[in-house]
Motif scaffolding. Structure first.
Motif, mmCIF file in Angstrom:
data_model
loop_
_atom_site.group_PDB
_atom_site.id
_atom_site.type_symbol
_atom_site.label_atom_id
_atom_site.label_comp_id
_atom_site.label_asym_id
_atom_site.label_seq_id
_atom_site.Cartn_x
_atom_site.Cartn_y
_atom_site.Cartn_z
ATOM 1 N N GLY A 176 0.817 -1.205 0.000
ATOM 2 C CA GLY A 176 0.000 0.000 0.000
ATOM 3 C C GLY A 176 0.847 1.249 0.000
ATOM 4 N N LEU A 177 1.936 1.204 0.775
ATOM 5 C CA LEU A 177 2.844 2.357 0.810
ATOM 6 C C LEU A 177 3.419 2.632 -0.570
ATOM 7 N N LEU A 178 3.631 1.571 -1.338
ATOM 8 C CA LEU A 178 4.210 1.788 -2.662
ATOM 9 C C LEU A 178 3.158 2.139 -3.709
ATOM 10 N N ARG A 179 1.941 1.575 -3.589
ATOM 11 C CA ARG A 179 1.002 1.684 -4.708
ATOM 12 C C ARG A 179 0.061 2.867 -4.634
ATOM 13 N N PHE A 180 -0.352 3.276 -3.434
ATOM 14 C CA PHE A 180 -1.403 4.288 -3.358
ATOM 15 C C PHE A 180 -0.952 5.611 -3.961
ATOM 16 N N PRO A 181 -1.872 6.362 -4.560
ATOM 17 C CA PRO A 181 -1.468 7.537 -5.332
ATOM 18 C C PRO A 181 -1.229 8.790 -4.501
ATOM 19 N N ASP A 182 -1.580 8.780 -3.208
ATOM 20 C CA ASP A 182 -1.738 10.048 -2.505
ATOM 21 C C ASP A 182 -1.226 9.883 -1.086
ATOM 22 N N PHE A 183 -0.751 10.945 -0.488
ATOM 23 C CA PHE A 183 -0.143 10.888 0.849
ATOM 24 C C PHE A 183 -1.108 10.332 1.890
ATOM 25 N N TYR A 184 -2.354 10.806 1.903
ATOM 26 C CA TYR A 184 -3.297 10.376 2.945
ATOM 27 C C TYR A 184 -3.650 8.898 2.806
ATOM 28 N N CYS A 185 -3.766 8.426 1.546
ATOM 29 C CA CYS A 185 -4.083 7.005 1.373
ATOM 30 C C CYS A 185 -2.922 6.139 1.825
ATOM 31 N N ARG A 186 -1.689 6.623 1.625
ATOM 32 C CA ARG A 186 -0.536 5.860 2.122
ATOM 33 C C ARG A 186 -0.590 5.747 3.634
ATOM 34 N N MET A 187 -1.016 6.837 4.293
ATOM 35 C CA MET A 187 -1.148 6.762 5.746
ATOM 36 C C MET A 187 -2.177 5.714 6.136
ATOM 37 N N GLN A 188 -3.258 5.597 5.352
ATOM 38 C CA GLN A 188 -4.263 4.565 5.650
ATOM 39 C C GLN A 188 -3.612 3.197 5.691
ATOM 40 N N ALA A 189 -2.790 2.900 4.665
ATOM 41 C CA ALA A 189 -2.211 1.564 4.598
ATOM 42 C C ALA A 189 -1.252 1.321 5.756
ATOM 43 N N THR A 190 -0.351 2.285 6.009
ATOM 44 C CA THR A 190 0.692 2.002 6.996
ATOM 45 C C THR A 190 0.158 2.055 8.414
ATOM 46 N N GLY A 191 -0.727 3.005 8.702
ATOM 47 C CA GLY A 191 -1.173 3.167 10.082
ATOM 48 C C GLY A 191 -1.882 1.942 10.615
ATOM 49 N N LYS A 192 -2.625 1.243 9.758
ATOM 50 C CA LYS A 192 -3.322 0.044 10.240
ATOM 51 C C LYS A 192 -2.499 -1.211 10.084
ATOM 52 N N GLY A 193 -1.925 -1.391 8.886
ATOM 53 C CA GLY A 193 -1.228 -2.638 8.627
ATOM 54 C C GLY A 193 -0.054 -2.863 9.548
ATOM 55 N N ASP A 194 0.690 -1.787 9.824
ATOM 56 C CA ASP A 194 1.849 -1.962 10.692
ATOM 57 C C ASP A 194 1.447 -2.302 12.107
ATOM 58 N N THR A 195 0.395 -1.638 12.620
ATOM 59 C CA THR A 195 -0.008 -1.917 13.995
ATOM 60 C C THR A 195 -0.439 -3.366 14.153
ATOM 61 N N LEU A 196 -1.328 -3.822 13.262
ATOM 62 C CA LEU A 196 -1.818 -5.191 13.418
ATOM 63 C C LEU A 196 -0.716 -6.201 13.138
ATOM 64 N N GLY A 197 0.170 -5.913 12.158
ATOM 65 C CA GLY A 197 1.255 -6.839 11.883
ATOM 66 C C GLY A 197 2.176 -6.994 13.072
ATOM 67 N N ALA A 198 2.541 -5.860 13.692
ATOM 68 C CA ALA A 198 3.428 -5.937 14.851
ATOM 69 C C ALA A 198 2.741 -6.656 15.999
ATOM 70 N N LEU A 199 1.432 -6.366 16.210
ATOM 71 C CA LEU A 199 0.715 -7.041 17.301
ATOM 72 C C LEU A 199 0.733 -8.550 17.108
ATOM 73 N N LEU A 200 0.400 -9.010 15.879
ATOM 74 C CA LEU A 200 0.313 -10.454 15.650
ATOM 75 C C LEU A 200 1.687 -11.104 15.763
ATOM 76 N N CYS A 201 2.718 -10.474 15.164
ATOM 77 C CA CYS A 201 4.054 -11.063 15.221
ATOM 78 C C CYS A 201 4.534 -11.173 16.658
ATOM 79 N N LEU A 202 4.353 -10.080 17.431
ATOM 80 C CA LEU A 202 4.872 -10.092 18.807
ATOM 81 C C LEU A 202 4.124 -11.102 19.655
ATOM 82 N N SER A 203 2.790 -11.215 19.466
ATOM 83 C CA SER A 203 2.085 -12.204 20.294
ATOM 84 C C SER A 203 2.476 -13.617 19.877
ATOM 85 N N GLY A 204 2.768 -13.817 18.575
ATOM 86 C CA GLY A 204 3.245 -15.124 18.156
ATOM 87 C C GLY A 204 4.556 -15.477 18.811
#
Lengths: 101, 164, 110, 151
Positions: C24-52
């Motif tokens: 999402g960080l690479l593909r989205f056309p606009d600054f705000y949409c990039r924030m959408q991808a990173t703000g959620k995906g990173d949080t949930l990814g880190a949560l799942l990895c760390l709990s694993g």
């Protein structure tokens, strides 16, 4: 199981390289800040994975906490710096001009 | 009272981090916690403590599983948008009114908005309006329905949501 | 054995969400949409990895030190859970006040 | 100028996160010989917590926690602790910073005395690093005039 963690670490490193593209090319400064923050989150996970590989988790956890804290502070500081320096149009007035919905 | 509560919370943290229970390290912990409590007792709890805080904490812990479920849903939504070859996004900026008053409930609401389906809090104007960036039409409609605001108001016992 | 399988599942799903965030960080056309991808995906990814990782750390046996290390890892996850949305909000607000224009629906359809 | 960043979300979250960060910094200083870290790293994290305070609130609020006078005293105090421990060793008849000799005062074994001496030196280093970092940051932020700056 070590091989699995090694594979995961390599995958995370690959993702860090991909995010670095946005950090180098990114059209505005803010894109670069986002890229740095994303890389920081991935590094936090990678440090603990390294601890599992070397069988010293208790040590690497401490480094990881410090990294997460400093990453948070660095992102806030960078955001504040460009907020003050580059504010041309305040957000509220800009919003009222477009008047969406 | 604030001093004692802050000290106890910090000391629990110290015990988890330290992991050594001999007298030397425990006394170091007591000294460190006292120092931090002296420095920042007014940071942890801004207002007077009451029994309400316990109720709020319990309700907040009950709220977290629902929030996690919403976060998973939102991530699947964003993943669908990202991996779709045509990227069917319809970004828009929405102004959202709120009736929440307290600091903590405003912050909890804003962070919940940031974490849940396709929306990001961009600004708060005068503690009354949120400016929210939505990534697609369906998400904006869900947000304006205001289910989450009711839950937050129930946690922190805002005025106007006293029932139950 | 069950704990190991659970941790592998959690870590792999975490890596998947990290992957979508980066794409999402690479593909989205606009600054705000990039924030959408990173703000959620990173949080949930880190949560799942760390709990694993925390679950895997318990699989050798429930000794005091391993339980403490797992609690520490969950504390990191909680810290990220609080701090990451705030950082996202700060950057978005800086962008809004610096005058970065958001792409609207009409702009995309041209 | 700085006040324009004021925002309720950032302020509240910083308020909740600053005490754990400070406690963690003290933990890093205190456990320097069992886990990674030590005086310098702990001092850096402790200074960073004050920097977060300046970022989220303003300089005035921060100086209520640690005023300019106390900060300057801390800079000197750290160096005094460091060199004082070394000088005590020198007086007792060993080399400079040779902590093994400290067992004459504390009545413990030389190895334990060595650990205690290292710990004292690390406290000194941490205090100095913290105070110097805060001082440098405040000077940079306010152009060297924060004694008068009201905002």
């Amino acid at each position: 199981m070590e091989n699995f963690f090694l594979t995961i670490s390599l995958a995370l490193g690959f993702l860090v390289l991909l995010s670095l593209y946005r950090g180098v090319v990114g059209p505005t400064v803010l894109d670069r800040i986002v890229s740095v923050g994303v890389i920081g989150t991935k590094t936090t996970v990678m440090l603990i994975l390294m601890g599992l590989i070397y069988k010293r988790v208790d040590m690497f956890v401490d480094i990881s906490i410090a990294y997460a804290m400093l990453n948070f502070i660095a992102t806030l500081a960078a955001a504040k710096f460009f907020h003050v320096r580059k504010s041309v149009i305040p957000g509220v007035r800009f919003y009222k001009e477009r008047e969406v919905k | 009272m604030r001093y004692i509560t802050t000290f106890l919370i910090l000391f629990l943290n110290w015990l988890i981090w330290s992991g050594m229970f001999d007298a030397f390290h425990i006394s170091l912990g007591v000294i460190s916690c006292a120092l931090v409590t002296f420095l920042s007792h007014d940071l942890f709890f801004k207002e007077k403590l009451s029994y309400r805080n316990i109720v709020e904490t319990v309700r907040f812990i009950k709220y977290i599983p629902w929030l996690l479920y919403q976060i998973v849903l939102s991530n699947i939504h964003v993943a669908y948008l990202v991996l779709h070859p045509k990227m069917p996004i319809e970004p828009s900026m929405v102004r959202l009114e709120t009736e929440l008053k307290k600091d903590l409930s405003l912050v909890a609401y804003a962070n919940s908005i940031t974490l849940t389906p396709g929306t990001i809090t961009a600004d708060i104007v005068d503690r009354k309006h949120y400016i929210v960036h939505c990534i697609s039409k369906k998400v904006a409609d869900d947000l304006l329905a205001g289910d989450m605001e009711k839950r937050i108001a129930h946690i922190f016992e805002e005025a106007g949501y006293k029932e139950d | 054995m069950i704990l190991t399988i659970l941790s592998v599942l959690l870590i792999i799903s975490g890596i998947f969400f990290f992957f979508t965030a980066t794409v999402g960080l690479l593909r989205f056309p606009d600054f705000y949409c990039r924030m959408q991808a990173t703000g959620k995906g990173d949080t949930l990814g880190a949560l799942l990895c760390l709990s694993g990782i925390a679950v895997y750390n318990l699989s050798d046996g429930f000794t005091l030190s391993s339980v403490l290390v797992s609690i520490k890892i969950m504390l990191i996850a909680f810290f990220i859970f609080i701090a990451n949305p705030t950082a996202t909000h700060a950057i978005t607000r800086a962008g809004l006040n610096a005058g970065v224009k958001p792409l609207m629906k009409e702009d995309l359809q041209k | 100028m700085i006040n324009r960043f004021e925002n309720i979300i950032i302020q509240t979250i910083s308020r909740l996160l600053i005490p754990p960060i400070q406690l963690y910094a003290l933990y890093v200083i205190a456990h320097g010989h069992y886990s990674p870290g030590g005086g310098f790293q702990g001092g850096c994290i402790l200074g960073a917590s004050f920097i977060l305070m300046v970022i989220a609130y303003d300089i005035k609020e921060t100086k209520r926690m640690i005023s300019e006078k106390i900060n300057t005293i801390f800079i000197v105090l750290g160096v005094i602790i460091y060199s004082g421990i070394g000088a005590v060793c020198l007086i007792l008849g060993a080399d400079y910073l040779d902590y093994g000799i400290l067992n004459k005062i504390f009545s413990v074994s030389p190895a334990k005395a060595r650990a205690l001496g290292t710990f004292g030196v690390e406290i000194g280093v941490g205090i100095t690093v913290m105070a110097v970092m805060v001082s440098i940051f405040l000077n940079l932020v306010s152009g060297g005039e924060h004694e008068e700056a009201q905002e």
